[in-house]
Design an enzyme around this catalytic site. Structure first.
Site, PDB file in Angstrom:
ATOM      1  N   GLY A  33       6.660  59.568  47.211  1.00 21.19           N
ATOM      2  CA  GLY A  33       6.138  60.000  45.916  1.00 21.19           C
ATOM      3  C   GLY A  33       5.470  61.349  46.063  1.00 21.19           C
ATOM      4  N   PHE A  36      -1.114  62.518  45.525  1.00 21.13           N
ATOM      5  CA  PHE A  36      -2.000  61.680  44.700  1.00 21.13           C
ATOM      6  C   PHE A  36      -1.280  60.509  44.033  1.00 21.13           C
ATOM      7  CE2 PHE A  36      -3.319  66.183  44.436  1.00 21.13           C
ATOM      8  CZ  PHE A  36      -4.386  66.108  45.303  1.00 21.13           C
ATOM      9  N   LYS A  39       0.628  56.884  48.119  1.00 18.42           N
ATOM     10  CA  LYS A  39       1.543  56.533  49.215  1.00 18.42           C
ATOM     11  C   LYS A  39       0.797  55.974  50.413  1.00 18.42           C
ATOM     12  CE  LYS A  39       2.901  60.719  49.887  1.00 18.42           C
ATOM     13  NZ  LYS A  39       2.115  61.361  48.847  1.00 18.42           N
ATOM     14  N   GLU A 106       2.967  60.700  56.545  1.00 20.90           N
ATOM     15  CA  GLU A 106       3.335  62.123  56.400  1.00 20.90           C
ATOM     16  C   GLU A 106       4.664  62.417  57.093  1.00 20.90           C
ATOM     17  OE1 GLU A 106       1.709  63.949  54.389  1.00 20.90           O
ATOM     18  OE2 GLU A 106      -0.353  63.207  54.337  1.00 20.90           O
ATOM     19  N   ALA A 107       5.634  61.526  56.895  1.00 17.41           N
ATOM     20  CA  ALA A 107       6.918  61.624  57.603  1.00 17.41           C
ATOM     21  C   ALA A 107       7.680  62.894  57.251  1.00 17.41           C
ATOM     22  CB  ALA A 107       7.774  60.401  57.287  1.00 17.41           C
ATOM     23  N   CYS A 165      -0.399  65.622  30.806  1.00 18.41           N
ATOM     24  CA  CYS A 165       0.005  64.805  29.653  1.00 18.41           C
ATOM     25  C   CYS A 165      -0.170  63.304  29.871  1.00 18.41           C
ATOM     26  CB  CYS A 165       1.447  65.119  29.256  1.00 18.41           C
ATOM     27  SG  CYS A 165       2.656  64.347  30.339  1.00 18.41           S
ATOM     28  N   CYS A 197       6.032  68.908  32.379  1.00 18.29           N
ATOM     29  CA  CYS A 197       4.875  69.782  32.598  1.00 18.29           C
ATOM     30  C   CYS A 197       5.100  70.666  33.819  1.00 18.29           C
ATOM     31  CB  CYS A 197       3.603  68.950  32.734  1.00 18.29           C
ATOM     32  SG  CYS A 197       3.190  68.082  31.200  1.00 18.29           S
TER      33      CYS A 197
END
Ligand code: ZN
Length: 208
Positions: A33, A36, A39, A106-107, A165, A197
């Site tokens: 993802g 923030f 994950k 952090e792959a 949004c 956005c």
């Protein structure tokens, strides 16, 4: 999730919680993802469950990610779990002896060799849980993540909430002008945005 109790979550996806139901040991899970999106929290949740079940757990992260701690996988929520920083994916094979579960955080920062490494571990009967950014700040697939998602048995895509949004966000918009691919994530550096956005923000910065 009850939207009456948590009205702010109304627009966020609540993926079905991942439950292991495999008879034979050894498989690959990918949690991906934007910044923030939670994950690392999800990685820590799965690893903690395994630890409580007395499974032998080993956690690795690329040595490049020294944001908060040399030895802990730390989420933005401040949860942490002890991990081993490694310089390259090949070190994981050497260090992952005699374990049931391997976590990798952090792959996206690992070399392409990580794909073979997780395949070997899974084939040897180890449950491998990989977390990472699926796209970089330019909206391009990040490092070995696409290949990891392809070979995984299970892929969970988690979403942040668009700060502009409120829709589910899957883009990490960089707020500083640097072309460096690796700018480690802090709130001042990135904001999570939805597709629409993000495209607006990119059009604005191209005009500027
Ligand atoms: Zn949006």
């Amino acid at each position: 999730m009850c939207y009456i109790c948590f009205p702010s979550e109304k627009n966020s996806f609540t993926p079905t919680m991942f439950i292991e139901n495999t008879k034979n040991p050894g498989w690959i899970e990918v949690i991906c993802g934007s910044m923030f999106s939670g994950k690392t929290e999800e990685l820590i949740r799965r690893l903690r469950r395994a630890q409580f079940a007395n499974l032998r757990v080993e956690i690795f992260k690329p040595a490049i990610d020294t944001r908060y701690s040399e030895e802990e996988v730390v989420s933005h929520q401040g949860n942490s779990i002890l991990s081993t920083p490694v310089d390259s994916s090949s070190s994981i094979i050497m260090l992952a002896g005699n374990v049931d579960v391997v976590g990798i955080d952090e792959a996206q920062f690992f070399d392409e060799g990580i794909v073979d490494v997780v395949q070997k571990l899974a084939s040897a009967g180890i449950r491998v849980i990989v977390a990472g950014l699926d796209m970089d700040f330019r909206g391009k697939p990040f490092g070995p993540m696409p290949a990891l998602m392809a070979v995984a048995e299970y892929v969970t895509k988690v979403h942040a909430i668009c700060v502009r949004c409120g829709d589910p966000a899957n883009f990490s918009h960089r707020l500083i002008s640097s072309e460096k691919l690796v700018e480690l994530g802090e709130k001042q550096t990135y904001e999570p945005l939805c597709r629409h956005c993000y495209e607006k923000a990119m059009a604005e910065s191209n005009k500027a």
